[in-house]
Design a protein around this motif. Structure first.
Motif, short mmCIF file in Angstrom:
data_model
loop_
_atom_site.label_atom_id
_atom_site.label_comp_id
_atom_site.label_asym_id
_atom_site.label_seq_id
_atom_site.Cartn_x
_atom_site.Cartn_y
_atom_site.Cartn_z
N THR A 370 0.82 -1.22 0.00
CA THR A 370 0.00 0.00 0.00
C THR A 370 0.86 1.27 0.00
N ASN A 371 0.19 2.40 -0.16
CA ASN A 371 0.86 3.70 0.03
C ASN A 371 1.42 3.80 1.45
N TYR A 372 2.38 4.69 1.60
CA TYR A 372 3.06 4.88 2.88
C TYR A 372 2.33 5.96 3.70
N PRO A 373 2.25 5.78 5.02
CA PRO A 373 1.58 6.82 5.84
C PRO A 373 2.47 8.05 6.08
N ARG A 408 0.30 12.95 -0.30
CA ARG A 408 0.22 11.64 0.35
C ARG A 408 -0.36 10.61 -0.60
N GLN A 409 -1.26 11.04 -1.46
CA GLN A 409 -1.90 10.09 -2.38
C GLN A 409 -1.19 9.99 -3.72
N THR A 410 -0.44 11.02 -4.09
CA THR A 410 0.13 11.03 -5.45
C THR A 410 1.63 10.81 -5.50
N SER A 411 2.32 10.91 -4.38
CA SER A 411 3.79 10.91 -4.41
C SER A 411 4.39 9.64 -5.01
N ARG A 412 5.45 9.84 -5.74
CA ARG A 412 6.19 8.72 -6.31
C ARG A 412 6.85 7.87 -5.21
N LEU A 436 15.08 4.55 2.41
CA LEU A 436 13.76 5.16 2.53
C LEU A 436 12.99 4.25 3.48
N ALA A 437 12.19 4.83 4.35
CA ALA A 437 11.54 4.03 5.40
C ALA A 437 10.68 2.91 4.82
N VAL A 438 10.70 1.78 5.49
CA VAL A 438 9.82 0.66 5.13
C VAL A 438 8.42 0.97 5.66
N ASN A 439 7.41 0.61 4.89
CA ASN A 439 6.04 0.81 5.35
C ASN A 439 5.81 -0.02 6.62
N PRO A 440 5.33 0.63 7.71
CA PRO A 440 5.20 -0.11 8.98
C PRO A 440 4.24 -1.29 8.89
N ASN A 441 3.44 -1.38 7.81
CA ASN A 441 2.53 -2.53 7.73
C ASN A 441 3.22 -3.81 7.26
N TYR A 442 4.57 -3.78 7.19
CA TYR A 442 5.29 -4.98 6.73
C TYR A 442 5.07 -6.20 7.63
N THR A 443 4.72 -5.95 8.89
CA THR A 443 4.50 -7.10 9.77
C THR A 443 3.27 -7.90 9.32
N ARG A 444 2.30 -7.22 8.68
CA ARG A 444 1.10 -7.89 8.18
C ARG A 444 1.20 -8.24 6.70
N ILE A 445 1.85 -7.35 5.93
CA ILE A 445 1.89 -7.53 4.47
C ILE A 445 3.33 -7.83 4.07
N ASN A 446 3.61 -9.09 3.78
CA ASN A 446 4.97 -9.43 3.36
C ASN A 446 4.97 -10.72 2.55
N ALA A 447 6.04 -10.90 1.79
CA ALA A 447 6.11 -12.03 0.86
C ALA A 447 6.13 -13.37 1.59
N ALA A 448 6.91 -13.46 2.66
CA ALA A 448 7.04 -14.76 3.34
C ALA A 448 5.69 -15.33 3.74
N SER A 449 4.83 -14.47 4.34
CA SER A 449 3.55 -15.01 4.79
C SER A 449 2.63 -15.30 3.60
N GLN A 450 2.74 -14.50 2.53
CA GLN A 450 1.84 -14.73 1.39
C GLN A 450 2.22 -15.97 0.58
N VAL A 451 3.50 -16.25 0.51
CA VAL A 451 3.93 -17.45 -0.22
C VAL A 451 3.37 -18.70 0.48
N GLU A 452 3.25 -18.61 1.81
CA GLU A 452 2.72 -19.74 2.60
C GLU A 452 1.19 -19.87 2.51
N ASP A 453 0.52 -18.82 2.07
CA ASP A 453 -0.95 -18.76 2.16
C ASP A 453 -1.57 -18.85 0.77
N ALA A 454 -2.20 -19.97 0.49
CA ALA A 454 -2.76 -20.19 -0.85
C ALA A 454 -3.82 -19.15 -1.22
#
Ligand code: TEU
Length: 555
Positions: A370-373, A408-412, A436-454
């Motif tokens: 998602t977009n960054y806060p 906040r909505q348009t930034s590159r 550049l800061a990592v989006n704090p939602n990485y604990t919920r949204i990340n590749a490792a958990s999604q690869v495990e979840d069909a």
């Protein structure tokens, strides 16, 4: 099918190397980091990787300012790392296209270092130098990154042209030596084994005769003038003759400032210029510069239909919803609230991968990132933001809060935050401090958990690519919008010979009962995004579409 080509059948994945995967702990992604993730990309179903600039650069614009076209950016690694990365791609049957940034170079490129020294330097004509006018710039051209597109240079008192940052002087394509340098560079990389190029602002390479002032009504959108130089098509045809036609390549031009009417001039195969272009009409549907505007589904559909028409019989299109210059697609066109994020990201994936055109997926979109806060101006890194802040906010033209609320909505920078690989610190992107800061939602949204979840966004993308690969009608088939005015549902068919598919996408949070027009009847479900509640019976003429449901049916 007629006109088949590997680059039409391919799915492309854009890597923005700075933010992809850091293996040496300096907080900046690197080529070894890409090599380490090739199996991940292969499993996802990626055929081609588009690598944003990996060349030596002082990074005034994150590599879109090139100091040496034949050297790898030190932060990203070495030429050996590049060769190894390419060999590992080939081993997996993947191809690589690289970014050709030749409208401008860095001001630290050796050509410019020479060029600015004196009026009679042999490199003077590699760039565009003019005398000032009435004590100011030669004309009123604005730069996209703020201020004038002209910079006065002390050594000679003349001005040089830069459509982007001051550190990105525009090359003079009128000079055949410049063109030959570009063609040599292209051959250098093609001979190494890359399979083509994404061409940065390529319509801008030919400058207007006489470089006269822009009329007032063109000042806000100078791209429509910059993209219309008199010789752009001569240059592209020459490039094709001299280089591209001699290799098996794929080319895609970034067509900033190109209208629907002009698009076929670049992509009609009979003209021998480029294979495809990136239209801006979808990603900028709801934009006026940095300002965000409202958009409606019928507008989005109209843009798709227009783009499809411009492809025509002899051209080919791209399909993309974001890149490193745009906000995240789920935040832009979907619904990034926790409840709807995953399902709407999957719905957008279905739309993107069932268009007639080569899909270009941007890193992290396969996870529904998602977009960054963002809070204040200090959270941004982008050179474009710094220029706009100066021009609009510091000048007093626009209140800071107003600018920031749009930004906040348009930034590159929304798309440039690091890849979220896992729930480890910094999303597993780096062991150091990320540039550049990592989006704090990485604990919920990340590749490792999604690869495990069909049921994840990742696996929906993977399944879509598989279905697309096995279904020629979804690649080559004719596109038809069944219901252009419907404000809630995007309903279209893809038809090839006697095969016909229907795609239904519900763009709302509500259930919508959708009756199929024209007496159409569903034969079978091909792929749903997980929202459908019960299977549709064969022969059904209406569907109860769940919120953000997106389903491909066979008719
Ligand atoms: O982008 C050009 C471009 O169209 C955008 O930068 C555009 O000017 C801006 O987003 C308007 O708000 C290409 C690259 O993709 C971009 O990253 C570079 O900064 C730019 O060219 C200069 O090389």
């Amino acid at each position: 099918p007629p006109g088949a080509a590997w680059w039409k059948e391919a799915v492309v994945y854009q890597v923005y190397p700075r933010s992809f995967n850091d293996t040496n702990g300096d907080g900046i992604g690197d080529l070894n980091g890409i090599t380490a993730k090739l199996d991940y990309l292969k499993t996802l179903g990626v055929d081609v990787i588009w690598l944003s600039p990996h060349f030596d650069s002082p990074n005034a614009d994150n590599g879109y300012d090139i100091r040496d076209y034949r050297k790898v950016m030190a932060e990203f690694g070495s030429m050996d790392d590049f060769d190894r990365m390419l060999a590992e791609m080939k081993k997996r049957g993947m191809r690589l296209i690289i970014d050709l940034v030749v409208n401008h170079s860095s001001d630290e490129h050796q050509w410019f270092v020479e060029s600015r020294k004196s009026k009679d330097n042999p490199y003077r004509d590699y760039y565009i130098w003019r005398d000032g006018k009435d004590g100011g710039a030669p004309n009123n051209y604005p730069s996209f990154f703020g201020g004038s597109a002209w910079e006065k240079d002390e050594a000679t008192g003349q001005y040089y042209l830069h459509y982007f940052a001051r550190k990105q002087p525009d090359l003079n394509w009128e000079n055949p030596k410049v063109r030959n340098e570009v063609y040599d560079t292209m051959r250098f990389w093609l001979d190494k084994g890359v399979s083509g190029f994404r061409m940065d602002v390529i319509p801008f390479i030919s400058k207007q005769n006489g470089l006269s002032d822009l009329p007032a009504d063109k000042l806000a959108h100078p791209e429509f003038v910059y993209a219309n130089g008199p010789r752009v098509h001569d240059y592209l045809q020459e490039m094709n003759r001299e280089v591209l036609s001699r290799y098996d390549t794929m080319t895609v031009g970034e067509a900033f400032g190109v209208t629907f009417e002009q698009a076929p001039l670049f992509t009609d195969a009979r003209r021998k210029e480029l294979n495809m272009i990136f239209h801006f009409d979808i990603v900028r549907l709801d934009r006026d510069g940095w300002r965000k505007k409202d958009w409606t589904l019928p507008q989005l559909k109209a843009a798709y239909a227009q783009i499809d028409r411009t492809g025509g019989t002899h051209g080919w299109n791209t399909s993309f919803l974001t890149n490193h210059d745009n906000p995240r697609s789920v935040s832009h066109f979907g619904d990034d609230s926790p409840e709807w994020r995953a399902v709407s990201a999957k719905a957008l994936a279905t739309m993107m991968l069932t268009q007639r055109g080569t899909p270009f997926l941007y890193q992290g979109d396969e996870l529904g990132m998602t977009n960054y806060p963002f809070r204040g101006i200090e959270d941004y890194n982008d050179v474009e933001v710094k220029g706009q802040w100066h021009d609009f906010v510091e000048s007093g033209k626009v209140p800071a809060e107003e600018y920031l609320s749009h930004l906040r909505q348009t930034s590159r920078d929304n798309a440039r935050t690091p890849m979220q690989w896992s729930a480890a610190p910094n999303g597993g992107f780096t062991s150091g401090k990320p540039w550049l800061a990592v989006n704090p939602n990485y604990t919920r949204i990340n590749a490792a958990s999604q690869v495990e979840d069909a049921g994840s966004v990742y696996h929906h993308y993977r399944r879509l690519m598989e279905v697309r690969r096995q279904t020629p009608a979804l690649i080559h088939g004719e596109f038809r919008d069944l219901d252009p005015a419907n404000p809630k549902v995007f309903a279209y068919t893809r038809t090839l010979d006697d095969k016909r598919y229907l795609v239904l996408i519900n763009f709302t949070r509500e259930t919508v009962v959708y009756g199929l027009p024209e007496g159409l009847k569903i034969a079978a479900t091909v792929l749903d995004n997980g929202a459908a509640q019960q299977p549709v019976q064969p022969g059904a003429a209406s569907v109860s579409l769940q919120p953000w449901q997106a389903t491909i049916y066979e008719l």
